[in-house]
Design a protein around this motif. Structure first.
Motif, mmCIF file in Angstrom:
data_model
loop_
_atom_site.group_PDB
_atom_site.id
_atom_site.type_symbol
_atom_site.label_atom_id
_atom_site.label_comp_id
_atom_site.label_asym_id
_atom_site.label_seq_id
_atom_site.Cartn_x
_atom_site.Cartn_y
_atom_site.Cartn_z
ATOM 1 N N SER A 100 0.843 -1.191 0.000
ATOM 2 C CA SER A 100 0.000 0.000 0.000
ATOM 3 C C SER A 100 0.880 1.243 0.000
ATOM 4 C CB SER A 100 -0.950 0.008 1.204
ATOM 5 O OG SER A 100 -0.268 0.415 2.356
ATOM 6 N N VAL A 101 0.326 2.335 -0.510
ATOM 7 C CA VAL A 101 1.083 3.577 -0.643
ATOM 8 C C VAL A 101 1.627 4.021 0.718
ATOM 9 C CG1 VAL A 101 0.802 6.045 -1.125
ATOM 10 C CG2 VAL A 101 -0.073 4.347 -2.746
ATOM 11 N N GLU A 102 0.777 4.010 1.753
ATOM 12 C CA GLU A 102 1.245 4.528 3.046
ATOM 13 C C GLU A 102 2.294 3.607 3.678
ATOM 14 O OE1 GLU A 102 -1.981 5.123 5.698
ATOM 15 O OE2 GLU A 102 -2.446 2.999 5.901
ATOM 16 N N ARG A 129 2.820 16.201 0.069
ATOM 17 C CA ARG A 129 3.797 16.952 -0.736
ATOM 18 C C ARG A 129 3.817 16.485 -2.188
ATOM 19 N NH1 ARG A 129 9.478 18.109 2.359
ATOM 20 N NH2 ARG A 129 9.795 20.063 1.265
ATOM 21 N N VAL A 130 3.631 15.184 -2.410
ATOM 22 C CA VAL A 130 3.667 14.680 -3.794
ATOM 23 C C VAL A 130 2.268 14.630 -4.407
ATOM 24 C CG1 VAL A 130 5.767 13.346 -3.370
ATOM 25 C CG2 VAL A 130 3.551 12.226 -3.150
ATOM 26 N N GLY A 131 1.283 15.158 -3.693
ATOM 27 C CA GLY A 131 -0.075 15.245 -4.243
ATOM 28 C C GLY A 131 -0.773 13.904 -4.378
ATOM 29 N N MET A 132 -0.599 13.011 -3.391
ATOM 30 C CA MET A 132 -1.243 11.700 -3.484
ATOM 31 C C MET A 132 -2.232 11.454 -2.339
ATOM 32 S SD MET A 132 1.691 9.210 -5.010
ATOM 33 C CE MET A 132 0.547 7.888 -5.354
ATOM 34 N N CYS A 133 -2.759 12.536 -1.777
ATOM 35 C CA CYS A 133 -3.732 12.372 -0.683
ATOM 36 C C CYS A 133 -4.938 11.588 -1.199
ATOM 37 C CB CYS A 133 -4.192 13.728 -0.172
ATOM 38 S SG CYS A 133 -2.901 14.568 0.730
ATOM 39 N N GLY A 134 -5.472 10.720 -0.369
ATOM 40 C CA GLY A 134 -6.634 9.918 -0.765
ATOM 41 C C GLY A 134 -6.240 8.613 -1.429
ATOM 42 N N GLN A 135 -4.948 8.400 -1.655
ATOM 43 C CA GLN A 135 -4.517 7.158 -2.332
ATOM 44 C C GLN A 135 -3.687 6.288 -1.394
ATOM 45 O OE1 GLN A 135 -3.604 7.435 -6.444
ATOM 46 N NE2 GLN A 135 -3.517 9.661 -6.365
ATOM 47 N N GLU A 136 -3.784 6.557 -0.102
ATOM 48 C CA GLU A 136 -2.925 5.889 0.877
ATOM 49 C C GLU A 136 -3.031 4.370 0.852
ATOM 50 O OE1 GLU A 136 -4.769 8.468 1.402
ATOM 51 O OE2 GLU A 136 -3.648 10.017 2.447
ATOM 52 N N LEU A 137 -4.249 3.851 0.554
ATOM 53 C CA LEU A 137 -4.441 2.397 0.639
ATOM 54 C C LEU A 137 -4.277 1.689 -0.704
ATOM 55 C CD1 LEU A 137 -7.445 2.226 3.133
ATOM 56 C CD2 LEU A 137 -5.009 1.975 3.604
ATOM 57 N N ARG A 138 -3.955 2.448 -1.748
ATOM 58 C CA ARG A 138 -3.820 1.802 -3.060
ATOM 59 C C ARG A 138 -2.551 0.954 -3.138
ATOM 60 N NH1 ARG A 138 -4.474 5.617 -8.021
ATOM 61 N NH2 ARG A 138 -4.439 3.624 -9.097
ATOM 62 N N ASP A 139 -2.616 -0.088 -3.986
ATOM 63 C CA ASP A 139 -1.468 -0.962 -4.183
ATOM 64 C C ASP A 139 -0.474 -0.247 -5.104
ATOM 65 O OD1 ASP A 139 0.341 -2.905 -4.940
ATOM 66 O OD2 ASP A 139 -1.157 -4.485 -5.144
ATOM 67 N N PRO A 140 0.775 -0.048 -4.678
ATOM 68 C CA PRO A 140 1.741 0.668 -5.520
ATOM 69 C C PRO A 140 1.858 0.084 -6.924
ATOM 70 C CG PRO A 140 2.662 0.301 -3.356
ATOM 71 C CD PRO A 140 1.360 -0.447 -3.395
ATOM 72 N N HIS A 141 1.739 -1.241 -7.022
ATOM 73 C CA HIS A 141 1.887 -1.898 -8.317
ATOM 74 C C HIS A 141 0.795 -1.458 -9.308
ATOM 75 C CE1 HIS A 141 2.622 -4.893 -11.293
ATOM 76 N NE2 HIS A 141 1.472 -5.499 -11.082
ATOM 77 N N GLY A 146 3.389 7.773 -13.604
ATOM 78 C CA GLY A 146 3.629 9.061 -12.964
ATOM 79 C C GLY A 146 3.420 8.977 -11.462
ATOM 80 N N GLU A 147 2.364 8.273 -11.059
ATOM 81 C CA GLU A 147 2.085 8.120 -9.619
ATOM 82 C C GLU A 147 3.186 7.305 -8.946
ATOM 83 O OE1 GLU A 147 -2.803 8.265 -9.653
ATOM 84 O OE2 GLU A 147 -1.769 6.388 -10.125
ATOM 85 N N LYS A 148 3.661 6.270 -9.661
ATOM 86 C CA LYS A 148 4.747 5.449 -9.085
ATOM 87 C C LYS A 148 5.986 6.308 -8.858
ATOM 88 C CE LYS A 148 3.392 1.011 -11.047
ATOM 89 N NZ LYS A 148 3.621 0.034 -12.101
ATOM 90 N N ALA A 149 6.298 7.166 -9.827
ATOM 91 C CA ALA A 149 7.488 8.022 -9.685
ATOM 92 C C ALA A 149 7.312 8.961 -8.494
ATOM 93 C CB ALA A 149 7.703 8.824 -10.966
#
Lengths: 281, 278
Positions: A100-102, A129-141, A146-149
């Motif tokens: 997960s992202v967090e 800071r990287v503008g990914m609020c709300g995506q904390e529980l998403r699977d990085p894969h 762009g989001e991965k970077a």
């Protein structure tokens, strides 16, 4: 000004004594705190090896790399050096070890033994800071490239480094994602962070305050972007292209319209053309 | 290509974030429960106990509020194994004389005489395997890799006393699970490249073993090369993030057993005791 990172006669050799390749051959370089440095060069010139040496991921075969005075040869100082000089690698997929992202952002501070409440604060701050609020529980894969970077950068930011080294981190990104990541880097630089970027994209190089051109394991050229890009013939010899704005300026110069060889960005090119136009008008 | 797709979409190992009661259980409790339930499934000797355990696992899936089809996706990759198991159990499985229907013949295949009892025995074996796969699927679907790793690490802590690296073992397992879909993508890319260059060797013929071995090697060798390259990059990335094994490590989420965890563990222990007694 005192060097934040100092490199003295750095040599790095891959392989064993019998069969080895010398990737770095006597590199010396000083990087001051708050600098924006771009490292460019053809494939195999030693850019990535230098970046890994700067962040303490590779130990010199000979010579010395010091970060805040601590040598990367000193095993006891390595964790501190790696936390100070955060390294973002080219392929984010091979950097993510959690689901997960967090958790991914928390991994670095957890390794550093940061207390849990402070980890949670850092994770929230880095994700914001990287503008990914709300995506904390998403699977990085499952994130976009762009989001991965951005997540890879957030994972480093949570370790609160003083310097960020990016090894071709924009290589696989589309123009929009690349623009978003570069804007983030500019923002971090403005906030006082030292940025070192290894890249093949010459338009990215124009954002830096200093450029280092690597060739066969040595520093071939160094200076401000305008100074480096003024050396067209030398760059051609190293297999490097000019940024588009500088290439247009050279084309116009060949047809007798001199705008100045220090033009490296599209904005500057437009400004000079408009100034010339209005001057003639 | 189907093999690659099944690996890429591997649901065994995929985490579905959620806030159900199963999601919020302590990972140590989930890992211990997995062990207890596995023993219960293996030890269950009566068909109705096996069926009851299967239904309980299905109920746990419902309680976990996983997306529709999550359980099906977990089972899909093991369907061929189930088919082989079913056939071998039907034809060669042990025929328990005490099994209901052991003396009622339903099918004659060559020398093999398939009784109703053997059909029931095969069904039990399949349900048992289904239950085991679904259990593991439930654990990974409701527990993030990090939570699994930290749960596993705490359970393996006693191993540190005898010099075994508890945290490294746990993280290795979590990374292996995380990289299953990525290796699936890579396998698919290799297959596509071979298709584009027309070097797949024609349609699959299961009976041509040597040819099939060559085909598999042509897929596996580049896959291994890629995996080794990734291992190198992952180890660099771990160093970049100051990974030092379990030494001095803290956790964003501190694990604390609460009443819900203790009740869940008690249910698992109770279940195993009931199965053993029956």
């Amino acid at each position: 000004m005192d060097a934040f990172i100092s490199v003295r006669d750095l040599h790095y050799r891959y392989g064993n004594a019998g069969e080895s390749i010398e990737a770095l051959r006597g590199v010396s370089l000083n990087i001051v705190r708050g600098e924006y440095l771009a490292i460019v060069g053809p494939n195999g010139s030693g850019k990535s090896t230098l970046a890994k040496c700067l962040s303490g991921l590779l130990s010199p075969s000979s010579g010395d790399v010091r970060v805040n005075g601590a040598s990367t040869r000193d095993a006891a100082a390595l964790v501190g050096i790696r936390a100070t000089v955060g390294m973002v690698l080219q392929n984010p997929d091979n950097q993510f070890v959690t689901s997960s992202v967090e958790d991914e952002v928390a991994f670095g501070p957890e390794n550093l033994g940061v207390p849990p409440a402070e980890i949670r604060r850092r994770v929230a701050s880095a994700i914001e800071r990287v503008g990914m609020c709300g995506q904390e529980l998403r699977d990085p894969h499952l994130l976009s490239s762009g989001e991965k970077a951005r997540l890879a950068v957030a994972a480093m930011l949570a370790m609160e480094p003083q310097c960020l080294v990016l090894d071709e981190a924009t290589a696989t990104l589309d123009p929009r994602s690349r623009g978003s990541l570069l804007a983030l880097l500019t923002q971090l630089y403005s906030a006082g962070m030292t940025i070192i970027t290894v890249t093949h994209h010459m338009t990215e190089v124009t954002r830096a305050k200093r450029v280092v051109v690597m060739e066969r394991g040595q520093i071939a050229l160094t200076g401000a972007p305008a100074e480096v890009f003024a050396r067209d013939d030398a760059l051609k010899g190293y297999g490097l292209a000019l940024p588009p704005a500088a290439a247009v300026e050279r084309g116009l110069a060949r047809r007798g319209l001199e705008l100045g060889r220090d033009v490296v960005t599209a904005e500057e090119l437009v400004r000079r053309v408009v100034a010339l136009w209005e001057g003639e008008g | 290509m189907a093999r690659a797709a099944s690996l890429r979409n591997a649901s065994l190992g995929r985490f579905w974030p959620g806030d159900s009661v199963v999601h919020t259980l302590d990972p140590r409790v989930k890992l211990c429960s997995l062990g207890l339930w596995t023993v219960a499934i293996v030890l269950a000797s009566r068909w109705w106990v096996t069926a009851a355990l299967f239904l309980l696992i299905a109920a746990a899936y419902r309680a976990a509020r996983l997306p529709r089809g999550a359980a099906g996706a977990v089972l899909r990759p093991v369907l061929p194994v189930l088919a082989v198991l079913a056939v071998s159990q039907l034809l060669f499985g042990y025929q328990d004389p005490a099994m209901p229907g052991a003396d009622i013949g339903v099918l004659e295949v060559g020398a093999a005489d398939v009784s109703l009892g053997r059909v029931i025995g095969a069904a039990i074996a399949i349900v048992r395997l289904l239950s085991l796969v679904m259990l593991v699927g439930l654990l990974t679907a409701t527990t993030s890799a990090s939570a699994l790793a930290s749960g596993m690490e705490r359970l393996l802590l006693p191993l540190n006393r005898i010099g075994l690296p508890g945290h490294e073992l746990a993280l290795t397992g979590a990374i292996a699970l995380r990289f299953l879909p990525i290796l699936g993508e890579e396998l698919e890319a290799v297959q596509r490249a071979q298709l584009a260059r027309d070097i797949t060797g024609g349609p699959e013929r299961p009976w041509q073993l040597a040819r099939n071995a060559r085909r598999t090697a042509a897929l596996v060798v580049p896959l291994f090369a890629d995996a080794l390259q990734r291992v190198d990059e992952i180890s660099t990335a771990l160093l970049a993030r100051c990974y030092q094994g379990g030494r001095g490590r803290t956790y964003m989420r501190e694990l604390r057993l609460n009443a819900k965890d203790l009740i869940s563990l008690a249910i698992s222990v109770g279940l195993l005791v009931i199965v053993v007694v029956l």
